[in-house]
Enzyme design. Structure first.
Site, PDB file in Angstrom:
ATOM      1  N   SER A 132       0.814  -1.209   0.000  1.00 12.07           N
ATOM      2  CA  SER A 132       0.000   0.000   0.000  1.00 12.07           C
ATOM      3  C   SER A 132       0.846   1.256   0.000  1.00 12.07           C
ATOM      4  O   SER A 132       0.455   2.268  -0.564  1.00 12.07           O
ATOM      5  CB  SER A 132      -0.914   0.017   1.230  1.00 12.07           C
ATOM      6  OG  SER A 132      -1.741  -1.121   1.259  1.00 12.07           O
ATOM      7  N   HIS A 153      -0.340  -2.759  -6.620  1.00 16.59           N
ATOM      8  CA  HIS A 153      -1.269  -2.535  -5.525  1.00 16.59           C
ATOM      9  C   HIS A 153      -2.642  -3.055  -5.949  1.00 16.59           C
ATOM     10  O   HIS A 153      -3.456  -2.340  -6.528  1.00 16.59           O
ATOM     11  CB  HIS A 153      -1.315  -1.053  -5.166  1.00 16.59           C
ATOM     12  CG  HIS A 153      -2.178  -0.755  -3.996  1.00 16.59           C
ATOM     13  ND1 HIS A 153      -2.743   0.484  -3.788  1.00 16.59           N
ATOM     14  CD2 HIS A 153      -2.598  -1.536  -2.960  1.00 16.59           C
ATOM     15  CE1 HIS A 153      -3.454   0.455  -2.685  1.00 16.59           C
ATOM     16  NE2 HIS A 153      -3.394  -0.755  -2.170  1.00 16.59           N
ATOM     17  N   GLU A 165      -3.065  -0.646  -9.535  1.00 13.67           N
ATOM     18  CA  GLU A 165      -2.077   0.434  -9.475  1.00 13.67           C
ATOM     19  C   GLU A 165      -0.691  -0.199  -9.583  1.00 13.67           C
ATOM     20  O   GLU A 165      -0.303  -1.023  -8.747  1.00 13.67           O
ATOM     21  CB  GLU A 165      -2.239   1.175  -8.148  1.00 13.67           C
ATOM     22  CG  GLU A 165      -1.472   2.467  -8.046  1.00 13.67           C
ATOM     23  CD  GLU A 165      -1.767   3.201  -6.746  1.00 13.67           C
ATOM     24  OE1 GLU A 165      -1.667   4.437  -6.742  1.00 13.67           O
ATOM     25  OE2 GLU A 165      -2.086   2.534  -5.733  1.00 13.67           O
ATOM     26  N   ASN A 203      -3.353   5.300  -1.970  1.00 10.52           N
ATOM     27  CA  ASN A 203      -3.311   5.261  -0.510  1.00 10.52           C
ATOM     28  C   ASN A 203      -2.795   6.541   0.135  1.00 10.52           C
ATOM     29  O   ASN A 203      -2.993   6.745   1.330  1.00 10.52           O
ATOM     30  CB  ASN A 203      -2.498   4.048  -0.031  1.00 10.52           C
ATOM     31  CG  ASN A 203      -3.396   2.829   0.087  1.00 10.52           C
ATOM     32  OD1 ASN A 203      -4.559   2.876  -0.305  1.00 10.52           O
ATOM     33  ND2 ASN A 203      -2.874   1.747   0.609  1.00 10.52           N
TER      34      ASN A 203
END
Length: 306
Positions: A132, A153, A165, A203
């Site tokens: 993250s 991610h 991601e 994040n």
């Protein structure tokens, strides 16, 4: 500058066997998605108990939760499960063409994994850190192949999310990015490539949102239910920030905020004391059966490696 062993994976590099480190919530989702899309998977965790729970969770998802896959008429559950090897040792990773690491969001835990992968995996294998917030450049520095390390991610639940991601570290080569996008395409997903700063895109924003919502609960501004109802009804979000935290895992939220706080030295990332208290109490969200909301039976056992 690290001593990089240049050996870019090319477009012809086969991606048949995929190593998945960590049989927690994310590792289970990644392994299931891979097996459903025809890959051979080696799923590793440190505990036979966690692996047994992971197998049961995957079988349950395949048999009773058809919404976990968008593909109708896919392979039968038994065939999908046969593609997954469950192991507590790294030896089967000698055949891995690509590795997705899903260990818990703690630097000390992840740092112990990559030198082992580097030693066991074949030279062409790429390593994708499902993280993250932790710097991909830093993770690459734990190996002799930083050009073949990148971030992926994945979002939860993995089989349902169409976009990943994808993070380029300082030394990540274009060949590795191309291989990663091809790998995601084989899973039925699209990768959006972003650059490497802790938290990346999603994040850096999401952890702040969840943390601030928890602050509002602690400060008595509103209940968790009402905070989420505002986000769902006023903004059209499918899930409010508190329920999202429960889904991700409040322990993961805390660890991610700690990484962001240490990385940026910015007080805006300071974890809410209520979040820390709940993690200390073992109220981690869906996976433990209770967080800010009650979920009844806990999800598959917490992973020892993830």
């Amino acid at each position: 500058m690290p001593d990089i062993e240049q050996s870019d994976p090319g477009p012809s590099t086969p991606l048949r066997t995929i190593g998945v480190v960590g049989a927690g919530v994310m590792g289970v989702g990644v392994a299931q998605n891979l097996a459903q899309t025809g890959h051979r998977v080696v799923l590793l965790d440190l505990s036979d108990h966690v692996l047994a729970a992971a197998r049961a969770e995957i079988e349950r998802n395949l048999r009773f939760h058809g919404f976990f896959t968008k593909q109708k008429g896919g392979p039968p559950p038994a065939e999908v499960l046969e593609r997954i090897t469950f192991t507590t040792g790294y030896a089967p990773f000698a055949d891995a063409d690509f590795v997705v690491e899903n260990a818990t969001e703690k630097v000390a835990v992840k740092q112990g994994i990559y030198p082992v992968l580097d030693e066991v995996c074949p030279p062409h294998a790429c390593f994708a850190a499902n993280t993250s917030c932790i710097s991909i450049t830093r993770i690459g520095g734990w190996t002799r192949r930083p050009d073949r390390v990148l971030g992926m991610h994945f979002m939860n639940p993995v089989p349902l999310k169409p976009v990943v991601e994808t993070i380029r570290g300082f030394y990540t080569s274009q060949g590795t990015i191309d291989t990663a996008l091809r790998f995601l395409g084989q899973m039925g997903k699209e990768g959006i490539v972003v650059n490497d700063l802790p938290g990346f895109v999603s994040n850096r924003v999401l952890m702040l949102t969840i943390n601030e919502a928890i602050w509002e609960v602690m400060d008595g501004v509103a209940s968790a239910e009402d905070i989420d109802r505002i986000f769902v009804t006023c903004f059209g979000h499918k899930m409010g920030p508190i329920a999202t935290g429960d889904l991700i895992g409040l322990d993961t939220i805390l660890y991610s905020l700690e990484v962001l706080y240490d990385s940026y030295n910015d007080p805006k990332f300071r974890p809410c004391p209520l979040l820390r208290k709940m993690v200390d109490a073992g109220l981690h969200g869906r996976k433990t059966g209770r967080g800010f909301f009650d979920y009844g039976v806990p999800a598959a056992g917490a992973s020892a490696a993830a």
